[in-house]
Write a protein that holds these residues in place. Structure first.
Motif, PDB file in Angstrom:
ATOM      1  N   ASN A 139      -0.152  74.319 -10.521  1.00 42.78           N
ATOM      2  CA  ASN A 139       0.902  75.134  -9.904  1.00 42.78           C
ATOM      3  C   ASN A 139       1.882  75.657 -10.940  1.00 42.78           C
ATOM      4  OD1 ASN A 139       3.869  74.325  -9.429  1.00 42.78           O
ATOM      5  ND2 ASN A 139       2.749  72.391  -9.577  1.00 42.78           N
ATOM      6  N   PRO A 140       2.169  76.955 -10.880  1.00 43.39           N
ATOM      7  CA  PRO A 140       3.003  77.565 -11.922  1.00 43.39           C
ATOM      8  C   PRO A 140       4.500  77.633 -11.607  1.00 43.39           C
ATOM      9  CG  PRO A 140       1.791  79.251 -10.704  1.00 43.39           C
ATOM     10  CD  PRO A 140       1.552  77.950  -9.999  1.00 43.39           C
ATOM     11  N   VAL A 141       4.963  77.111 -10.485  1.00 37.31           N
ATOM     12  CA  VAL A 141       6.401  77.175 -10.178  1.00 37.31           C
ATOM     13  C   VAL A 141       6.939  75.816  -9.761  1.00 37.31           C
ATOM     14  CG1 VAL A 141       6.544  79.606  -9.503  1.00 37.31           C
ATOM     15  CG2 VAL A 141       5.897  77.914  -7.802  1.00 37.31           C
ATOM     16  N   SER A 142       8.172  75.569 -10.114  1.00 41.58           N
ATOM     17  CA  SER A 142       8.849  74.360  -9.646  1.00 41.58           C
ATOM     18  C   SER A 142      10.335  74.688  -9.490  1.00 41.58           C
ATOM     19  CB  SER A 142       8.620  73.195 -10.614  1.00 41.58           C
ATOM     20  OG  SER A 142       9.007  73.563 -11.912  1.00 41.58           O
ATOM     21  N   VAL A 143      11.072  73.738  -8.946  1.00 43.67           N
ATOM     22  CA  VAL A 143      12.495  73.948  -8.684  1.00 43.67           C
ATOM     23  C   VAL A 143      13.251  72.745  -9.236  1.00 43.67           C
ATOM     24  CG1 VAL A 143      14.249  74.052  -6.855  1.00 43.67           C
ATOM     25  CG2 VAL A 143      12.137  75.375  -6.617  1.00 43.67           C
ATOM     26  N   GLY A 144      14.301  73.023  -9.992  1.00 41.63           N
ATOM     27  CA  GLY A 144      15.152  71.947 -10.494  1.00 41.63           C
ATOM     28  C   GLY A 144      16.355  71.763  -9.578  1.00 41.63           C
ATOM     29  N   VAL A 145      16.818  70.518  -9.466  1.00 37.38           N
ATOM     30  CA  VAL A 145      17.971  70.261  -8.592  1.00 37.38           C
ATOM     31  C   VAL A 145      18.732  69.037  -9.104  1.00 37.38           C
ATOM     32  CG1 VAL A 145      16.649  68.806  -6.967  1.00 37.38           C
ATOM     33  CG2 VAL A 145      18.680  70.019  -6.150  1.00 37.38           C
ATOM     34  N   ARG A 146      20.069  69.055  -8.953  1.00 36.10           N
ATOM     35  CA  ARG A 146      20.866  67.875  -9.285  1.00 36.10           C
ATOM     36  C   ARG A 146      20.913  66.951  -8.078  1.00 36.10           C
ATOM     37  NH1 ARG A 146      24.607  71.125 -11.980  1.00 36.10           N
ATOM     38  NH2 ARG A 146      26.037  70.993 -10.204  1.00 36.10           N
ATOM     39  N   ALA A 147      20.856  65.645  -8.349  1.00 41.76           N
ATOM     40  CA  ALA A 147      20.742  64.692  -7.241  1.00 41.76           C
ATOM     41  C   ALA A 147      21.394  63.374  -7.623  1.00 41.76           C
ATOM     42  CB  ALA A 147      19.271  64.468  -6.920  1.00 41.76           C
ATOM     43  N   ARG A 148      21.661  62.567  -6.634  1.00 38.93           N
ATOM     44  CA  ARG A 148      22.107  61.189  -6.854  1.00 38.93           C
ATOM     45  C   ARG A 148      21.335  60.295  -5.900  1.00 38.93           C
ATOM     46  NH1 ARG A 148      27.324  61.116  -9.453  1.00 38.93           N
ATOM     47  NH2 ARG A 148      28.182  63.225  -9.454  1.00 38.93           N
ATOM     48  N   LYS A 149      21.048  59.091  -6.368  1.00 41.53           N
ATOM     49  CA  LYS A 149      20.374  58.129  -5.495  1.00 41.53           C
ATOM     50  C   LYS A 149      21.284  57.738  -4.340  1.00 41.53           C
ATOM     51  CE  LYS A 149      17.214  55.544  -8.263  1.00 41.53           C
ATOM     52  NZ  LYS A 149      17.102  54.272  -8.940  1.00 41.53           N
ATOM     53  N   LEU A 150      20.625  57.351  -3.262  1.00 41.42           N
ATOM     54  CA  LEU A 150      21.343  56.949  -2.058  1.00 41.42           C
ATOM     55  C   LEU A 150      20.822  55.573  -1.673  1.00 41.42           C
ATOM     56  CD1 LEU A 150      23.406  58.588  -0.442  1.00 41.42           C
ATOM     57  CD2 LEU A 150      21.533  59.310   1.044  1.00 41.42           C
ATOM     58  N   GLU A 151      21.531  54.530  -2.134  1.00 40.71           N
ATOM     59  CA  GLU A 151      20.999  53.168  -1.969  1.00 40.71           C
ATOM     60  C   GLU A 151      20.819  52.784  -0.507  1.00 40.71           C
ATOM     61  OE1 GLU A 151      19.605  51.429  -4.101  1.00 40.71           O
ATOM     62  OE2 GLU A 151      20.199  52.486  -5.926  1.00 40.71           O
ATOM     63  N   ALA A 152      21.607  53.404   0.356  1.00 40.98           N
ATOM     64  CA  ALA A 152      21.534  53.020   1.780  1.00 40.98           C
ATOM     65  C   ALA A 152      20.247  53.507   2.452  1.00 40.98           C
ATOM     66  CB  ALA A 152      22.735  53.597   2.520  1.00 40.98           C
ATOM     67  N   TRP A 153      19.563  54.457   1.803  1.00 41.19           N
ATOM     68  CA  TRP A 153      18.349  55.032   2.412  1.00 41.19           C
ATOM     69  C   TRP A 153      17.157  54.223   1.905  1.00 41.19           C
ATOM     70  CZ3 TRP A 153      15.977  60.492   1.157  1.00 41.19           C
ATOM     71  CH2 TRP A 153      15.060  60.829   2.162  1.00 41.19           C
ATOM     72  N   LYS A 154      16.535  53.446   2.786  1.00 43.58           N
ATOM     73  CA  LYS A 154      15.513  52.480   2.363  1.00 43.58           C
ATOM     74  C   LYS A 154      14.214  52.669   3.127  1.00 43.58           C
ATOM     75  CE  LYS A 154      18.626  48.621   1.139  1.00 43.58           C
ATOM     76  NZ  LYS A 154      18.970  49.243  -0.109  1.00 43.58           N
ATOM     77  N   GLU A 155      13.162  52.086   2.536  1.00 44.75           N
ATOM     78  CA  GLU A 155      11.875  52.066   3.221  1.00 44.75           C
ATOM     79  C   GLU A 155      11.955  51.164   4.455  1.00 44.75           C
ATOM     80  OE1 GLU A 155       8.502  51.262   0.725  1.00 44.75           O
ATOM     81  OE2 GLU A 155       7.368  50.412   2.398  1.00 44.75           O
ATOM     82  N   MET A 156      11.310  51.584   5.539  1.00 43.18           N
ATOM     83  CA  MET A 156      11.249  50.756   6.737  1.00 43.18           C
ATOM     84  C   MET A 156       9.914  51.015   7.422  1.00 43.18           C
ATOM     85  SD  MET A 156      13.976  50.595   9.838  1.00 43.18           S
ATOM     86  CE  MET A 156      15.270  49.944   8.799  1.00 43.18           C
ATOM     87  N   ASP A 157       9.173  49.990   7.755  1.00 45.93           N
ATOM     88  CA  ASP A 157       7.854  50.132   8.390  1.00 45.93           C
ATOM     89  C   ASP A 157       6.931  51.037   7.565  1.00 45.93           C
ATOM     90  OD1 ASP A 157       8.763  48.561  10.481  1.00 45.93           O
ATOM     91  OD2 ASP A 157       9.427  50.292  11.656  1.00 45.93           O
ATOM     92  N   SER A 158       6.964  50.936   6.249  1.00 49.15           N
ATOM     93  CA  SER A 158       6.104  51.699   5.335  1.00 49.15           C
ATOM     94  C   SER A 158       6.399  53.191   5.300  1.00 49.15           C
ATOM     95  CB  SER A 158       4.619  51.503   5.669  1.00 49.15           C
ATOM     96  OG  SER A 158       4.303  50.142   5.661  1.00 49.15           O
ATOM     97  N   VAL A 159       7.518  53.626   5.871  1.00 47.34           N
ATOM     98  CA  VAL A 159       7.916  55.030   5.761  1.00 47.34           C
ATOM     99  C   VAL A 159       9.362  55.088   5.273  1.00 47.34           C
ATOM    100  CG1 VAL A 159       6.396  55.671   7.675  1.00 47.34           C
ATOM    101  CG2 VAL A 159       8.824  55.277   8.134  1.00 47.34           C
ATOM    102  N   ALA A 160       9.782  56.288   4.843  1.00 42.99           N
ATOM    103  CA  ALA A 160      11.193  56.479   4.507  1.00 42.99           C
ATOM    104  C   ALA A 160      11.997  56.249   5.776  1.00 42.99           C
ATOM    105  CB  ALA A 160      11.414  57.895   3.976  1.00 42.99           C
TER     106      ALA A 160
END
Ligand SMILES: [Zn+2]
Length: 662
Positions: free
Chosen positions: A603-624
């Motif tokens: 694939n010849p295109v991508s997108v850059g983005v600034r981000a921060r982790k969100l510790e409160a968002w966790k895996e549950m039942d094998s999904v986000a």
């Protein structure tokens, strides 16, 4: 030269001012019919008139080298014991599903090996039609699998002009008209009646007679009333086994059929197809009404709605079945021709360029049953699906159930053979964009070849060159996507007036060999707000997703292919800054790329983005787990992330929480 003017206006003026017979390609019989024929805006191009080029040809060749080209060599449901080949094996939908994709793939690639494979099934089906008109396996008289085989047969006829297909359909429809009064549609056939009505429309168009209107009417009458379901939409919540009314022993209850993802995807065309017989244009609105309801309550950021395997709400951790993806594409391909509305092509491309490649490995040897927009692992685990089992998001031969293994083959080939359509003036219509060649006869039978060169959807530019026997007048129409503001069309270097985005632009002039049309469709990064105010990122028809490092772990060998788990150690729980999105392009691909443009390496295109982790968002039942309501705040350090096309990211986050702007 003129640009613009809606198709509907043109058709109305033609019908009002002239006899129907003066419109090329419209059957003479329509004039004398007691019920006027619903007039489609465009006609699909017959299989064989469009040839794939560039990346699209490569994609189809990958498919031919993968599962489609070899599935019958090791999958028992398609071996010589199939009921469709005269054996005692699988005698239901799997043979017809396979043929419905194998036939167009074989003829698009003009591949003698695949044509020979397809012929085996077609010959057996034609040769063994019974004297009463019935065809197919004798041990199963279900109407449903025959509806699928009719679609495969009609494509075969388009490619070969083998009129035995016309005879088979004619005799079968006579048989069915008699039988339906005492053996009515039931189960799947009752919910999928529009797929056969489409074949009736196809046959009537070929023979120029409306003789099968009574059969079409009976199928519609016995079939499920999808139009009313979506005018008064009741299924606004995620379903579960209790709300579906499942019992251990009974067949699927009506509620389960009505909320079934694949049934809904097939039903998208019910209104448009029925409008061809009812002559009531409001029937065609059924598509928009159904999509609006599904989007509002079950829409996903990959262009589909949730269905795993029943409608599952807006949460991007829910899944959608691959059968529903390819059937939604087919419904939109047909509806796009019948209704002639540009937005349908936009939606179709979004599904084809994102949801379709996402569910398939790059080599097209394995697929998923259910894909999730937020998919952080593919493993043998129970997940909060509405009713599917623990295999559903594995990549493999037949995870969860074998329907998608049989049905996935139609996706890319039917997309390729739907790129171009004909209009009622004998012109050509570019309804979807991909590198291709289109051959047709314009006014007075003049042979025309249009060659389309482009890396679209990875490029904003499309170049079409014209070859004709002699200069010839015909209209050429181009779909201008809704997102393509400030587009331009140049003919031999001269600009035409800017076309309205979200419509078809039509250029009427005399064309000659060497004419060159350059279409520029500006793509900008767009942000869509979804479930719990999360953000998903789009550019042109592409959707972007977080690129997670994937570990592919073989679970077991399955004949010539294998079942795989896909795991990651990469963190995925990020919130993004909306204003920091930037496009990153690498060198444009060559005319024939080395690998699929929908793979990580290609694939010849991508997108850059600034981000921060969100510790409160966790895996549950094998999904986000549940998406935090946006906007959110985070004190984690800022990071720069790369998003890649959704179809290339087999593990991904597509719906992100939004960081509160500082
Ligand atoms: Zn399926």
């Amino acid at each position: 030269m003129s640009v613009g003017r809606s198709r509907r206006q043109f058709v109305k003026s033609m019908v009002g001012a002239a006899t129907l017979s003066s419109i090329p390609n419209l059957s003479l019989a329509a004039q004398s019919s007691p019920v006027p024929l619903g007039i489609p805006e465009f006609r699909p191009a017959p299989l064989g008139s469009i040839l794939p080029l560039g990346w699209l040809k490569l994609q189809l060749e990958i498919q031919a080298r993968g599962l489609t080209g070899h599935l019958d060599e090791f999958w028992p449901d398609l071996d010589k014991n199939s009921g469709w080949l005269g054996g005692t094996g699988e005698s239901w939908e799997r043979g017809p599903y396979y043929l419905d994709g194998l036939v167009p793939l074989a003829f698009l690639l003009k591949d003698p090996r695949l044509i020979e494979k397809a012929n085996r099934w077609i010959e057996r089906t034609i040769a063994n039609q019974q004297s009463n008109g019935q065809f197919g396996p004798r041990r199963n008289d279900d109407w449903w699998p025959r509806m699928v085989m009719l679609k495969a047969l009609s494509q075969y006829h388009e490619a070969t002009r083998d009129d035995r297909v016309i005879q088979l359909m004619d005799r079968y429809f006579a048989y069915q008209l008699k039988e339906l009064s005492w053996r009515p549609l039931r189960e799947w056939g009752k919910y999928r009646w529009q797929d056969e009505v489409l074949s009736i429309a196809w046959l009537q168009d070929r023979v120029g007679e409306r003789r099968w209107l009574p059969l079409a009417s009976l199928l519609q009458k016995q079939g499920y009333d999808w139009a009313t379901q979506f005018k008064e939409f009741r299924y606004t919540q995620k379903m579960d086994r209790a709300s579906l009314g499942f019992t251990p022993t009974d067949p699927l209850p009506d509620r389960a059929m009505q909320t079934h993802g694949v049934n809904n995807a097939m039903a998208l065309k019910a209104g448009p197809v029925w409008s061809l017989f009812s002559s009531n244009p409001t029937d065609g609105l059924g598509l928009q009404i159904q999509l609006n309801a599904l989007d509002q309550f079950h829409g996903l950021p990959n262009g589909m709605f949730s269905g795993d395997e029943h409608v599952a709400g807006l949460n991007p951790s829910q899944g959608i079945e691959l059968c529903a993806v390819v059937e939604a594409m087919f419904s939109l391909e047909q509806s796009s021709a019948i209704l002639g509305q540009a937005w349908i092509g936009d939606r179709l491309e979004k599904i084809a360029f994102n949801a379709l490649p996402a569910a398939l490995t790059d080599d097209m040897w394995a697929h998923q049953y259910d894909q999730q927009p937020n998919q952080i692992s593919c493993s043998l685990r129970e997940r909060p699906w509405t009713s599917n089992g623990p295999e559903s998001n594995l990549f493999g031969l037949e995870p969860n159930f074998g329907c998608c293994c049989a049905n996935l083959h139609q996706g890319w080939p039917k997309f390729a053979s739907s790129l171009w359509m004909r209009d009622l003036e004998g012109g050509a219509v570019a309804g979807l964009y991909a590198p291709s060649e289109f051959r047709f006869n314009a006014g007075a039978g003049t042979a025309v070849v249009l060659v389309e060169n482009t890396d679209y959807p990875f490029s904003e530019d499309i170049v079409i060159t014209v070859q004709t026997q002699q200069p010839v007048q015909f209209p050429l129409s181009f779909r201008i996507p809704e997102w393509a503001a400030n587009n331009s069309i140049q003919i031999n270097g001269e600009s035409t007036p800017t076309a309205i985005s979200g419509s078809y632009a039509t250029v009427r002039r005399q064309w000659k060999t060497g004419d060159r049309i350059e279409i520029h469709l500006p793509m900008r990064i767009r942000v869509r707000t979804g479930y719990r105010n999360s953000l998903s990122v789009e550019w042109g028809p592409l959707v972007f997703a977080l690129n997670l490092k994937e570990r592919w772990v073989k679970l077991r060998q399955r004949g010539l292919t294998a079942d795989w788990q896909v795991l990651t150690d990469s963190p995925w729980n990020f919130a993004i800054e909306k204003d920091s999105l930037r496009l990153i392009t690498s060198a444009s691909s060559s005319a024939m790329p080395a690998s699929s443009l929908f793979s990580k390496s290609g694939n010849p295109v991508s997108v850059g983005v600034r981000a921060r982790k969100l510790e409160a968002w966790k895996e549950m039942d094998s999904v986000a787990g549940e998406l935090p309501q946006s906007p959110v705040t985070s004190t984690e350090p800022g990071e720069r992330l790369t998003l890649i096309p959704y179809g290339a990211a087999k593990l991904r986050i597509t719906s992100f929480p939004e960081l509160q702007p500082e």
